[in-house]
Design a protein around this motif. Structure first.
Motif, PDB file in Angstrom:
ATOM      1  N   CYS A  32       0.674  -1.233   0.012  1.00 52.20           N
ATOM      2  CA  CYS A  32       0.063   0.061  -0.170  1.00 52.20           C
ATOM      3  C   CYS A  32       0.977   1.268  -0.095  1.00 52.20           C
TER       4      CYS A  32
ATOM      5  N   LEU B 292       0.524   4.020   0.715  1.00 53.71           N
ATOM      6  CA  LEU B 292       0.060   5.196   1.877  1.00 53.71           C
ATOM      7  C   LEU B 292       0.795   4.563   3.233  1.00 53.71           C
ATOM      8  N   CYS B 293       1.004   3.538   3.546  1.00 57.06           N
ATOM      9  CA  CYS B 293       1.454   3.036   4.908  1.00 57.06           C
ATOM     10  C   CYS B 293       2.616   1.969   4.498  1.00 57.06           C
TER      11      CYS B 293
ATOM     12  N   HIS C 148      -4.621  -4.782   3.032  1.00 59.31           N
ATOM     13  CA  HIS C 148      -3.503  -5.007   3.808  1.00 59.31           C
ATOM     14  C   HIS C 148      -3.072  -6.325   4.455  1.00 59.31           C
TER      15      HIS C 148
ATOM     16  N   CYS D  77      -3.275   3.320   8.690  1.00 52.10           N
ATOM     17  CA  CYS D  77      -3.390   3.501   7.483  1.00 52.10           C
ATOM     18  C   CYS D  77      -5.177   4.134   7.237  1.00 52.10           C
TER      19      CYS D  77
HETATM   20 ZN    ZN Z   1      -2.130   1.380   3.827  1.00 52.38          ZN
END
Ligand code: ZN
Length: 458
Positions: free
Chosen positions: A63, A65-66, A84, A91
């Motif tokens: 991911c 974002l995280c 995830h 996240c």
């Molecule tokens: Zn994430």
């Protein structure tokens, strides 16, 4: 149920909209990554690769974002999304499984109910194997120790066949992809073969776990049921029911159907390296069918393009000069031809030799004048003999290739063509240069008249 060769479908609004490939460093839009491939190849390909990579602690996709690794999950409707592998709340994209309590209870209940069926299937496998002298060391739920390392497994049933150690697994209901892939890796590393056995299979109602088995087993599913169990004991041969996908051509397009057959285990191809046991080689046949469909599609396009080009001779009077609107459509035709690798003159008026060559050869093909004001093919023949030495030989071959020689002979009431032909041999020998001259746009002529391609010089 949709055809497994159709494109996979993503959920409409995935929580994880984009994924980052750790291999290439590129980011992909989740939905496009999923929908860009065939369902069977996504399930039997990318989904397996992602699962294996996670197990080996070398995740492929994370991911963005995280940075947490993601796996490819499927909804009940087999629509795909990324999730995830662990959710710690850090996240903004939340992909936690949101099964409600009722669903979980229903799953548990199913698991309990299935376990009796599992026992029956396991026993049927054991009794089928024991009936067949080709199998030795048949054992139920016996610990399997890896050759290397301390790892252990306990397959439902195991046996040795032709020197290959085989683990048979029959439980599927509560088996998830990561477990399936983990077991596969274990037996692969151990030089053994894992064979999944189902107690029934309905191609129209396949569970996701069944698809995971199906597509990684060359699209073959093996079943041991009451009938095969009975047959095995009757014949002293391990019998199974095999379901498989069979690709075929339907109206020049790829199609497929499900087949099933009751067969002996000895008829299966055992592929330890690929961890596959299959009757029908789906992958090989599929590749052939896909290729053949593409070839036929190309042929159809070629045939349609030829018809379109010929219409300028048969309907649009290209030899007398195209009118304005026909000239515009000719430009479009030239563009279409270019896409298929074919070069045509942009302005036909400036390439009279090409226009004439097509008129002559097309007349021979059709058995009547094409692009001429004549009414008979023999008039075209005389015209060629009088004015187009370079086309005389190709024209002669075209009459033969298209079977139109008899038309000229029938039109030759006074025998003038017959008399004329007598001198052709000497005439050609006397001036070979004029008779074997290169033709303009030879590539296009070969494309338009493939039957003559060897006779057209360019
Ligand atoms: Zn994430």
């Amino acid at each position: 149920m949709r055809n497994p060769a159709e494109p996979a479908i993503a959920v409409d609004a995935p929580e994880i909209e984009r994924v980052l490939s750790l291999r290439s460093g590129a980011e992909f839009e989740s939905r496009r990554l999923i929908q860009g491939r065939r369902y069977d190849r996504l399930v039997g390909g990318l989904r397996d690769v992602i699962s294996d990579a996670i197990r080996e602690k070398k995740p492929r996709l994370v991911c963005p974002l995280c940075g947490v690794a993601v796996r490819l999950s499927a909804s009940q409707q087999k629509r795909f999304f990324f999730r995830h592998i662990e959710e710690d709340g850090s996240c903004p994209a939340v992909t936690r499984s949101n099964l409600d309590h009722d669903t979980i209870r229903a799953l548990k209940y199913n698991g309990a109910r299935e376990s009796d069926a599992h026992k029956i299937t396991k026993n049927r496998i054991v009794e089928s194997l024991s009936a067949d002298g080709g199998f030795s060391e048949v054992a139920v739920e016996k610990t399997w120790r890896a050759k290397v390392g301390n790892r252990l497994r306990r397959p439902d049933v195991q046996a040795v066949y032709n020197g290959i150690r085989i683990a048979f697994e029959a439980q599927l209901t509560t088996t998830f992809l990561d477990v399936v892939r983990g077991r596969r890796a274990f037996y692969l590393e151990d030089g053994a073969l894992l064979v999944w056995i189902l107690r029934r299979f309905d191609p129209e109602h396949r569970r996701m776990t069944e698809d995971d088995i199906l597509f990684s087993n060359n699209s073959n599913i093996l079943v041991v049921d009451e009938e095969t169990w009975r047959l095995s004991r009757e014949k002293g041969r391990f019998m199974l029911r095999c379901h498989y996908r069979e690709p075929h051509l339907d109206d020049d397009a790829r199609a497929e159907r499900w087949q099933q057959a009751v067969i002996g285990f000895d008829e299966l191809t055992l592929d330890s390296v690929g961890q596959r046991a299959f009757l029908f080689d789906f992958d090989a046949r599929d590749a052939e069918v896909v290729q053949e469909a593409a070839k036929r599609q190309a042929e159809r396009l070629d045939e349609a393009l030829r018809e379109e080009i010929f219409s300028y001779w048969t309907e649009k009077n290209i030899r007398m000069g195209l009118d304005k609107s026909s000239l515009l459509s000719w430009e479009a035709t030239v563009g279409k031809a270019a896409q298929r690798g074919l070069t045509l003159p942009q302005v036909p008026d400036e390439h009279a030799a090409f226009v004439t060559a097509v008129a002559v050869l097309l007349s021979a093909k059709l058995g009547r004048p094409a692009g001429y004001r004549y009414t008979k093919l023999i008039q075209v023949a005389h015209q060629v003999a009088e004015s187009h030495s370079e086309l005389l030989v190709p024209f002669g071959f075209a009459l033969k290739a298209y079977g139109t020689e008899a038309i000229v002979d029938a039109e030759d009431g006074k025998g003038t063509w017959r008399q004329r032909k007598v001198g052709f041999k000497e005439r050609i020998a006397a001036s070979p240069g004029a008779h074997f001259a290169a033709l303009p746009y030879a590539g296009a002529l070969r494309y338009l008249f493939p039957e003559l391609s060897e006779k057209i010089r360019g």
